[in-house]
Design an enzyme around this catalytic site. Structure first.
Site, PDB file in Angstrom:
ATOM      1  N   SER A 170      53.108  54.515  57.788  1.00  0.00           N
ATOM      2  CA  SER A 170      52.357  55.089  56.675  1.00  0.00           C
ATOM      3  C   SER A 170      52.761  54.411  55.352  1.00  0.00           C
ATOM      4  O   SER A 170      52.630  53.190  55.233  1.00  0.00           O
ATOM      5  CB  SER A 170      52.576  56.605  56.635  1.00  0.00           C
ATOM      6  OG  SER A 170      51.663  57.242  55.788  1.00  0.00           O
ATOM      7  N   ASP A 271      42.147  57.739  61.982  1.00  0.00           N
ATOM      8  CA  ASP A 271      42.943  57.821  60.758  1.00  0.00           C
ATOM      9  C   ASP A 271      42.028  58.057  59.555  1.00  0.00           C
ATOM     10  O   ASP A 271      40.988  57.399  59.417  1.00  0.00           O
ATOM     11  CB  ASP A 271      43.731  56.516  60.574  1.00  0.00           C
ATOM     12  CG  ASP A 271      44.876  56.632  59.576  1.00  0.00           C
ATOM     13  OD1 ASP A 271      44.794  57.472  58.664  1.00  0.00           O
ATOM     14  OD2 ASP A 271      45.846  55.867  59.715  1.00  0.00           O
ATOM     15  N   HIS A 301      46.418  59.682  62.115  1.00  0.00           N
ATOM     16  CA  HIS A 301      47.489  59.063  61.344  1.00  0.00           C
ATOM     17  C   HIS A 301      48.876  59.482  61.859  1.00  0.00           C
ATOM     18  O   HIS A 301      49.157  60.668  62.013  1.00  0.00           O
ATOM     19  CB  HIS A 301      47.329  59.467  59.875  1.00  0.00           C
ATOM     20  CG  HIS A 301      48.190  58.709  58.917  1.00  0.00           C
ATOM     21  ND1 HIS A 301      47.865  57.453  58.465  1.00  0.00           N
ATOM     22  CD2 HIS A 301      49.369  59.025  58.318  1.00  0.00           C
ATOM     23  CE1 HIS A 301      48.790  57.031  57.631  1.00  0.00           C
ATOM     24  NE2 HIS A 301      49.716  57.966  57.530  1.00  0.00           N
TER      25      HIS A 301
END
Length: 334
Positions: A170, A271, A301
């Site tokens: 991330s 995502d 995600h």
């Protein structure tokens, strides 16, 4: 009479900022997932084939080392290094959280690599580029070990400094790109930066993308988290078009001019920020960079950090195994 502090900003159960500037990162969401955001103490003995050790160098750099136990045929083997940058929107999480411990002990064991995960300073106490500076300092520290200017027994004895890879989840994926770009301007030898692996990097633009508007939100990424974390993390007065959050944008240095190692961009089909991650991929290809793409179908995600989903859902488990296998293949190729 003592006046009670007031919350001036709150982010999805993860973080509260008070009017006196203090920050509380106590998890206030569902109690059954709290264990994933709790620290795991280091253990020097091998547990399920991996030992862990926290180091602090002469500066303020702190890192956790994940060392795989050597098999009988690996007595003289030196393991590649994955230099890991954790996620959390630059505002939350730590290298010793269970979600990372669970994933990166598995990565060390499966891929036969040493993971070195950096304790990054967090915003809003430390706005960007502080986390980038911490990641870069960690790479320079590894270079000093390779040169014999510093010593860390676990690494000097077991690590192959000719095969160092950057990896990040991330917002940690953003740090991968930034550290790789900085590293391309200096001589790290005898350390060799062999590759970079951004996983679901936090790339966005000021204008909402189609995937942000259409993809499902998850505990690991909501639009609220995207907006508020970045408003707390980016330099004051900056928006999401900043080069750290939009390296393929007009405000960023041209990708053509960057000396980047081979990249493996890992994305998830569901995502929220898939569209802007793909913009990054296409921009890298257009700039003639060596970049591969690893897609996890049907996943959201940072899905692999959610141990509950990995344990309960066979598809999430299979996609996590596939992600680790793809990363292993990339490391073995370089």
């Amino acid at each position: 009479m003592v006046q009670a502090k007031k919350i001036v900003e709150e982010v999805s159960g993860w973080l509260r900022v008070y009017d006196d500037g203090s920050v509380d990162r106590t998890w206030t969401g569902p109690p059954d997932v709290k264990f994933m955001a709790e620290p795991v103490p280091p253990h020097h003995e091998f547990v399920d084939g991996v030992a862990t050790h926290d180091v602090k160098n002469s500066g303020k750099l702190r890192a956790r080392i994940y060392l795989p136990e050597k098999n009988p045929d690996e007595e003289n083997v030196k393991f590649p290094i994955l230099l890991h940058f954790h996620g959390g929107g630059f505002c939350i999480s730590q290298a010793d959280w269970y979600m990372y411990y669970n994933m990166y002990t598995r990565m060390a064991r499966s891929a036969r690599v040493i993971c070195v995960s950096v304790y990054l300073r967090l915003a809003p106490d430390h706005r960007l580029p502080t986390a980038i500076d911490d990641g870069y300092s960690a790479l320079l520290w590894l270079s000093s070990l390779a040169k014999g200017e510093s010593h860390e027994p676990w690494l000097n004895k077991n690590a192959d400094f000719n095969r160092v890879f950057l990896i990040g989840d991330s917002s940690g994926g953003n740090i991968v790109h930034e550290v790789a770009a900085r590293a391309g301007k200096i001589d790290l030898s005898p350390l060799r930066l062999a590759g970079a692996i951004p996983i679901h990097p936090g790339y966005v633009r000021s204008e909402r993308s189609k995937s942000e508007l259409e993809q499902p939100q998850s505990p690991f990424l909501t639009l609220d988290m995207v907006d508020k974390f970045l408003s707390l993390a980016l330099p004051l007065g900056c928006n999401k078009d900043h080069p750290i959050t939009c390296p393929m944008g007009q405000a960023a240095p041209p990708l053509e001019g960057l000396n980047l190692p081979p990249l493996l961009l890992c994305i998830a089909e569901k995502d929220l920020i898939l569209d802007t991650e793909m913009e990054y991929y296409e921009a890298l290809k257009k700039a003639n960079k060596d970049v591969g793409l690893l897609t996890s179908p049907g996943m959201g995600h940072s899905f692999y950090l959610n141990k509950i989903a990995v344990d309960m859902d066979p598809n999430t488990a299979a996609q996590t195994t596939g992600l680790i296998a793809g990363i292993t293949e990339f490391v073995n190729k370089h």
